[in-house]
Design a protein around this motif. Structure first.
Motif, PDB file in Angstrom:
ATOM      1  N   VAL A 243       0.833  -1.207   0.000  1.00  0.00           N
ATOM      2  CA  VAL A 243       0.000   0.000   0.000  1.00  0.00           C
ATOM      3  C   VAL A 243       0.866   1.254   0.000  1.00  0.00           C
ATOM      4  O   VAL A 243       0.608   2.221  -0.741  1.00  0.00           O
ATOM      5  N   THR A 246       3.571   1.197  -3.594  1.00  0.00           N
ATOM      6  CA  THR A 246       3.203   1.085  -5.009  1.00  0.00           C
ATOM      7  C   THR A 246       3.292   2.404  -5.782  1.00  0.00           C
ATOM      8  O   THR A 246       3.841   2.432  -6.888  1.00  0.00           O
ATOM      9  N   TYR A 289      -1.513   3.301  -8.693  1.00  0.00           N
ATOM     10  CA  TYR A 289      -1.654   1.960  -8.123  1.00  0.00           C
ATOM     11  C   TYR A 289      -1.754   0.901  -9.210  1.00  0.00           C
ATOM     12  O   TYR A 289      -2.217  -0.205  -8.968  1.00  0.00           O
ATOM     13  N   PHE A 292      -0.825  -2.797  -8.613  1.00  0.00           N
ATOM     14  CA  PHE A 292      -0.897  -3.019  -7.161  1.00  0.00           C
ATOM     15  C   PHE A 292      -1.123  -4.490  -6.817  1.00  0.00           C
ATOM     16  O   PHE A 292      -0.495  -5.027  -5.897  1.00  0.00           O
TER      17      PHE A 292
END
Length: 322
Positions: A243, A246, A289, A292
């Motif tokens: 989290v 990324t 993201y 991700f």
């Protein structure tokens, strides 16, 4: 002072504690890197997608970008380039983790045990863990940045071949030498700022979370210092690291993969901030993201394999638990 004769009789971990921990963490990182490397390659390919389309230039201008997702991207690499291409760039990645993981683990333990210090009840305050994790990650990544640069560029060679472009490198050594000849020493550290920023965030998630969760479980639950505790702590650390890391990873990858002039300056982005702004303006905030899922799906097993291997190697070699 331990007499010289007595010192020679001590086991290696006690004679050279930092060198031993460096070697043990490098071994654990090598195992984790080889097991999870295909997910790293998939993540890199996903992060690069959309770059050319957003610019609307070249052959890609009139083509739709194949946002295939993690599984379809991996399957596409196997079908279009071959199974072994999932490990393209693995050699510099292993080199990178030997340096990166070795330095960051030694640095964190030194900061925790000698510089920042534990509390009176032998716990390590969370804010100190954050400072230690970020500092250790930044130091380790700075030293490993040239190997990370080579890894990212070699991961994109298979895509260049499919696009009909000439390959840039014949191997790891050739990649190092070419980058050095074209951009000098400075060229080997291209993208080091977002690289270090990413490493600081990732290690704030990885080292800080693992250390804090592990010792919280040991102090507040019936769990003991075993593989179950290590697994729970590593699972938490992998998620938090993904989290936090990324967005910086996307910026780092794009800066490292961009073409450069003879002075080693990037032709697409002036800085990590410029890359961040262009990415958000051209593709939206969520593009930060991009990749991700493979990042998290790689960090989770990577963290699990690394910490379980590292803790077991330490135990076998007579080194105290992390």
């Amino acid at each position: 002072m331990v007499p010289a004769e007595d010192e020679k009789s001590l086991p290696l971990p006690e004679r050279w504690p930092r060198a031993s921990k460096f070697a043990l963490s490098a071994c654990a990182a090598t195992v984790a890197e080889l097991v999870t490397f295909p997910l790293d390659l998939t993540k890199t390919r996903l992060q690069i997608q959309g770059e050319a389309a957003a610019r609307g230039s070249g052959a890609a201008a009139g083509q739709a970008v194949p946002y295939r997702g993690m599984l379809r991207t991996a399957a596409g690499v196997v079908q279009e380039e071959g199974l072994l291409k999932l490990w393209q760039g693995a050699t510099p990645a292993v080199y990178r983790h030997i340096v990166y993981s070795g330095v960051r683990m030694v640095a964190y333990e030194h900061l925790r045990d000698s510089v920042l210090g534990r509390a009176e009840d032998d716990t390590f305050p969370f804010w100190k863990a954050v400072v230690g994790g970020m500092s250790a990650g930044a130091i380790g990544q700075f030293f490993a940045s040239p190997t990370d640069l080579v890894k990212v560029q070699m991961q994109m060679e298979g895509k260049r071949k499919l696009e009909g472009k000439p390959l840039r490198f014949r191997g790891v050594h050739h990649a190092f030498m070419k980058i050095l000849s074209e951009g000098g020493i400075r060229g080997l550290w291209a993208g080091w700022v977002p690289n270090v920023q990413r490493a600081a965030l990732v290690n704030m998630g990885d080292l800080t979370t693992y250390d804090s969760v592990k010792h919280f479980l040991l102090l507040n639950t019936p769990l003991t210092d075993n593989s179950l505790t290590h697994s729970v702590a590593s699972g938490c650390s992998g998620l938090v690291a993904a989290v936090l890391g990324t967005p910086a990873d996307v910026v780092k990858t794009r800066i490292m993969n961009q073409p450069r002039d003879k002075q080693g300056r990037g032709l697409l982005y002036k800085s990590s901030t410029d890359c961040l702004i262009q990415t958000v303006q051209g593709e939206g905030f969520m593009s930060l993201y991009k990749g991700f899922i493979p990042t998290w799906m790689r960090m989770a097993p990577w963290s699990l394999v690394f910490w379980l291997t590292y803790e077991q190697i330490r135990r076998i070699c007579g080194v105290s638990s992390f």
